[in-house]
Write an enzyme that holds these catalytic residues in place. Sequence first.
Site, PDB file in Angstrom:
ATOM      1  N   LYS A  23       0.808  -1.296  -0.152  1.00  0.00           N
ATOM      2  CA  LYS A  23       0.200  -0.090  -0.022  1.00  0.00           C
ATOM      3  C   LYS A  23       0.948   1.175   0.179  1.00  0.00           C
ATOM      4  CE  LYS A  23      -4.072   1.320   2.804  1.00  0.00           C
ATOM      5  NZ  LYS A  23      -4.958   0.983   4.088  1.00  0.00           N
ATOM      6  N   SER A  31      -9.433   1.322   3.850  1.00  0.00           N
ATOM      7  CA  SER A  31      -8.598   2.283   3.132  1.00  0.00           C
ATOM      8  C   SER A  31      -7.649   1.453   2.063  1.00  0.00           C
ATOM      9  CB  SER A  31      -7.819   2.978   3.792  1.00  0.00           C
ATOM     10  OG  SER A  31      -7.062   2.287   4.804  1.00  0.00           O
ATOM     11  N   SER A  82      -9.759  -1.557   7.821  1.00  0.00           N
ATOM     12  CA  SER A  82      -9.255  -1.142   6.347  1.00  0.00           C
ATOM     13  C   SER A  82      -8.649  -2.324   5.560  1.00  0.00           C
ATOM     14  CB  SER A  82      -8.360   0.070   6.495  1.00  0.00           C
ATOM     15  OG  SER A  82      -9.102   1.150   6.843  1.00  0.00           O
TER      16      SER A  82
END
Length: 466
Positions: free
Chosen positions: A79, A154, A178
């Site tokens: 990420k 997220s 997330s």
Amino acid sequence: MTDQLWRWSAVDLTQAIARGAVSSEDAARSVLGRIEAVNPQINAVVDVMADEAVQAAREADTARRSGAACGPLHGVTVKVNVDTKGRATTNGVVAFRDLLATEDSPVVANLRKAGAVIVGRTNTPAFSHRWFTDNELHGATRNPWGKGLTPGGSSGGAAAALAAGMGAIAHGNDYGGSIRYPAYACGVAGLRPTPGRVPAFNPSATAERPITAQLMSVQGPLARTVADVRLAFAAMAMGDARDPNWVPAPLTGPAPSRPLRAAIAPAPFDDVVPEVRTAVEQAGRALEAAGYAVEQVAPPRLAEAAELWHRMVVNDERRGFVATVQALGDAAARRNVEGHLRYVPEVDADGLLDAFGLRLALMRAWSLFFAEYAVAVVPVSHVLPFPDGLDLQDQPVVDRMMAAQHCLLATPVLGYPSVSVPTGLFDGTPVGVQIISARFREDLCLNAAEIVEAHAPRLTPIDPPS
């Protein structure tokens, strides 16, 4: 055959590479080709690392030919909110577009030590603070299932990439769902480990994380199969002295007494929709068929735990995070934070300290519960994946959205591990369940998830709509 290696699991790739049936470079080029083919439709991988990936794959092949052990991870994404040496840790924020990392974060370093060939970095909402994934810097990530659904957030880029075949393993992080919510929305599996299990630290950070992030935020894996989640988790969980909160606990705990007891809660809240209730019941039947003693009972005081997450996290964010988002965030990030602030009453320092007392009482209640039950199966979300951008609607809509995530938020505030695993589709929309176990018993979560997975259709990889 090699151009279809992007379809393979990490476990199968590792075995094939180890015996020389395919090369690491073959695998890397196949995944990179898949990214080139489908990423323009969904914008999940926002930093493609093609040259680095091919070079790392060639080095792995050379090492294997010389007799070295083959690393277990190929076709990995990480990420954009964790430091990856030489790349910008943007966290989806325009102001951070040039924040180049000078060293790897612990989770990236651990992946590399395990032989990971990192093919790219995935999208996140600004400040990684939404259950939706778009930002002004990298743009919007789309759910590969289409239908105007959120890919989750997220770690929405991570989950969407996996669902579309852009890598076998993805890294995510989970402070308020997330990892688990994007996995749910995209029809893949995702593990939220116990805090302290996977070392966390961003060398580029200018300040330490706030106290609630220290207690609740974790790094963890997503994958298309539970076996791949287990493989990636073992790699991520290696120690790193930069995180003093890392706990050297064994990955497999003592065997519980038989029969294993499983608690299932198909409708612990009134707003759980029939499709989600059915998914939990389906998971319960799968566990029962595998020999678990299944009972319908919810973990204690779920609603209190979820509301405690809001009270602690949002009031902690009022101390500095809110001002940062207001100064540097995009319009969606600002609107999202405003919705959280309106949803959660403000408390003073005494109120926040009292919350820590309640947290301990709830943790004790859960500790006693999981002394009796090996696992609990509950909804991930009370409803099917949200329409994209739902958090930007008016406050009554936002309030209902927050309430629908109670099962998602109860686990992080109390520090428990849980895994999101898909159970199938409803009218073309993914649905799944969340499996929780005692602290540091990710092995029990994953064992149960593999059983649920075996009784469900394989959903991914899929071709996203053009």
